[in-house]
Design a protein around this motif. Structure first.
Motif: not given
Length: 286
Positions: A15, A240, A242, A244, A271
């Protein structure tokens, strides 16, 4: 005004996020986060940076520094494109990102990735986040994918979500109300789970099993984070990672908030909490 880049190199995705900084180098304006998938960390890092700069009209000269976190960041042993790259602690990034996204000064921040990390984050009088790693659980997205692959032959979150739609937990989970038809439990919500998969029926469908797996993973994370919140006498729990953004995971947290007297907060861009925290991490000593 330069740009500060945050990169979170995970096990399966990388990310990336950017902040436009003011004249003092302080991050101010968030640039939309993105993620990429790749087979190895180095490929994903370069791919994420290339994609991000291209889509946001940035050149390398616009970037002041790159703040890196996550398990894969250790593979970076030299500067990327000669940029100033600094590793930052993942747990600190989780806490900082959670407080930023929620707008809170203190909370339990839960990072739901492959496994789950639980952080107590609190801004001190100087506005700096004090971070306490409270532990976590090995139950997380990896558990969800692994069990779904073995039991259902499904190994993508999107397909798990789809197959959950028609699931019925009454064919999977033992609830408190199922324990006794005559004995009551005063003050306890009898719809709560007594045993995940403790009532697995022979007629349970793939839909039921998928929903049962999701429910078990989410309930394990929820109860662990509730215990952490109680330890600090807090009600705010920021979610928080992925998991979520999965609707069926969100539903589990919503159902547990009132019975346990807490507030589960899933902010926008949840995320990307850890990578946002990495970009915002103080540069001192890093």
């Amino acid at each position: 005004m330069g740009t500060i880049i945050g990169i979170d190199v995970g096990g399966s995705t990388t990310k990336i996020v950017g902040f436009r900084a003011d004249e003092n180098g302080v991050p101010r304006e968030l640039i939309s986060p993105q993620f990429v998938r790749a087979t190895d960390p180095i490929t994903s890092i370069y791919g994420a940076l290339g994609k991000f700069t291209l889509q946001n009209g940035l050149s390398l000269s616009d970037i002041d520094r790159v703040m890196m976190t996550g398990v894969g960041s250790s593979y970076v042993e030299q500067p990327i494109y000669s940029l100033d790259c600094r590793p930052v602690p993942e747990f600190g990034s989780v806490g900082i990102g959670g407080l930023y996204l929620s707008g809170l000064d203190e909370a339990i921040v839960v990072s739901m990735g492959t496994g789950t990390a639980i952080i107590h984050a609190k801004k001190n009088e100087s506005g700096v986040c004090d971070i306490e790693y409270m532990g976590g659980t090995g139950v997380g997205g990896g558990t969800l994918i692994g069990l779904s692959k073995k039991m259902l032959g499904i190994d993508t979150v999107e397909h798990i979500e789809q197959i959950c739609e028609n699931g019925d937990l009454s064919n999977i989970d033992l609830r408190i109300k199922d324990l006794s038809k005559t004995h009551k439990y005063p003050g306890m919500n009898e719809e709560l789970t007594a045993s995940n998969f403790g009532k697995l029926s022979d007629i349970a469908s793939k839909h039921d099993i998928a929903l049962g797996i999701v429910n078990m993973v989410a309930e394990t994370i929820a109860t662990t984070s509730i215990f952490a919140a109680r330890a600090h006498k807090l009600k705010d729990i920021v979610l928080t990672g992925n998991l979520s953004i999965m609707p069926h995971v969100r539903a589990v947290f919503e159902n547990l908030a009132e019975p346990f007297g807490v507030r589960f907060i899933i902010p926008e861009d949840s995320q990307f909490g850890t990578v946002i925290g990495a970009a915002l991490h103080p540069v001192d000593n890093y």
